[in-house]
Design an enzyme around this catalytic site. Sequence first.
Site, short mmCIF file in Angstrom:
data_model
loop_
_atom_site.label_atom_id
_atom_site.label_comp_id
_atom_site.label_asym_id
_atom_site.label_seq_id
_atom_site.Cartn_x
_atom_site.Cartn_y
_atom_site.Cartn_z
N CYS A 12 0.87 -1.18 0.00
CA CYS A 12 0.00 0.00 0.00
C CYS A 12 0.91 1.23 0.00
O CYS A 12 2.09 1.14 -0.36
CB CYS A 12 -0.96 -0.01 1.20
N ASN A 15 2.32 1.47 4.38
CA ASN A 15 2.65 0.20 5.06
C ASN A 15 2.37 0.26 6.56
O ASN A 15 3.05 -0.37 7.36
CB ASN A 15 4.12 -0.22 4.80
N CYS A 17 -1.33 0.73 7.43
CA CYS A 17 -2.77 0.42 7.57
C CYS A 17 -3.16 -0.81 6.74
O CYS A 17 -3.37 -1.90 7.27
CB CYS A 17 -3.63 1.61 7.17
N ARG A 18 -3.26 -0.63 5.42
CA ARG A 18 -3.85 -1.69 4.60
C ARG A 18 -2.93 -2.89 4.37
O ARG A 18 -3.36 -4.04 4.57
CB ARG A 18 -4.27 -1.12 3.23
N SER A 19 -1.68 -2.66 3.94
CA SER A 19 -0.85 -3.83 3.58
C SER A 19 -0.42 -4.67 4.78
O SER A 19 -0.39 -5.90 4.66
CB SER A 19 0.35 -3.43 2.71
N ASP A 133 -8.36 3.67 1.45
CA ASP A 133 -7.33 4.13 2.38
C ASP A 133 -8.03 4.65 3.65
O ASP A 133 -8.75 5.65 3.60
CB ASP A 133 -6.53 5.25 1.71
P1 4NP Z 1 -1.75 2.82 4.16
O1 4NP Z 1 -2.39 4.16 4.75
O2 4NP Z 1 -1.23 3.16 2.78
O3 4NP Z 1 -2.91 1.87 4.10
O4 4NP Z 1 -0.67 2.41 5.13
C1 4NP Z 1 -1.73 5.39 4.76
C2 4NP Z 1 -0.84 5.67 5.78
C3 4NP Z 1 -0.21 6.90 5.81
C4 4NP Z 1 -0.47 7.83 4.84
C5 4NP Z 1 -1.35 7.55 3.82
C6 4NP Z 1 -1.98 6.32 3.79
N1 4NP Z 1 0.15 9.11 4.89
O5 4NP Z 1 -0.18 9.97 4.06
O6 4NP Z 1 1.02 9.34 5.75
#
Ligand code: 4NP
Length: 167
Positions: A12, A15, A17-19, A133
């Site tokens: 994702c 790294n 939340c989702r992945s 997200d």
């Molecule tokens: P992820 O979520 O891609 O599912 O880990 C996010 C975590 C942090 C950010 C964006 C999405 N950020 O902009 O910091």
Amino acid sequence: MPSEKVKILMVCLGNICRSPTAEVAFRHEVAKRKLEHLFDIDSAGTGTWHIGEKPDSRARAAAAKRDMDLESLQARTVTPEDFHHFDYIFAMDAQNLSDLKTMQPTSSKSNIQLFLTWPDKEGGQNGYQEVPDPFYSNEDEFELVLDLVVAASADILDHIVDTHQLA
Ligand code: 4NP
């Protein structure tokens, strides 16, 4: 019995939340079928902001409610080596997919796919073709992420067990 493990990387943006949730959900599904010895499962992000951090506390809490443990994970970015190590690289959303395809070296044989639509779910999981997200959202969105990645993990594992003749 295959000699090599099937190597799977979930990707994702951050790294956190989702992945990592997808990594642990897939591992959970593999463990249910007692196939741990046949898989190497990891996750990474295309962005660099959260390197070294634990998964988001909301992701950890949502996973814990389903007996999945994200506590020991640490965010990292996708590396050039990943494209040579992993057989499958699953992108959580279309932007991740596009970024991964741009990064993929021409010599890489990794099969890079969108997690919720591969191999034959054009309509996605429950109507979702991408894992939303949840970072700027609320706890409900983290529950939705879990629902989606658990369902996709079961479907993809079915397909991989079949095509790699693991059972
Ligand atoms: P992820 O979520 O891609 O599912 O880990 C996010 C975590 C942090 C950010 C964006 C999405 N950020 O902009 O910091």
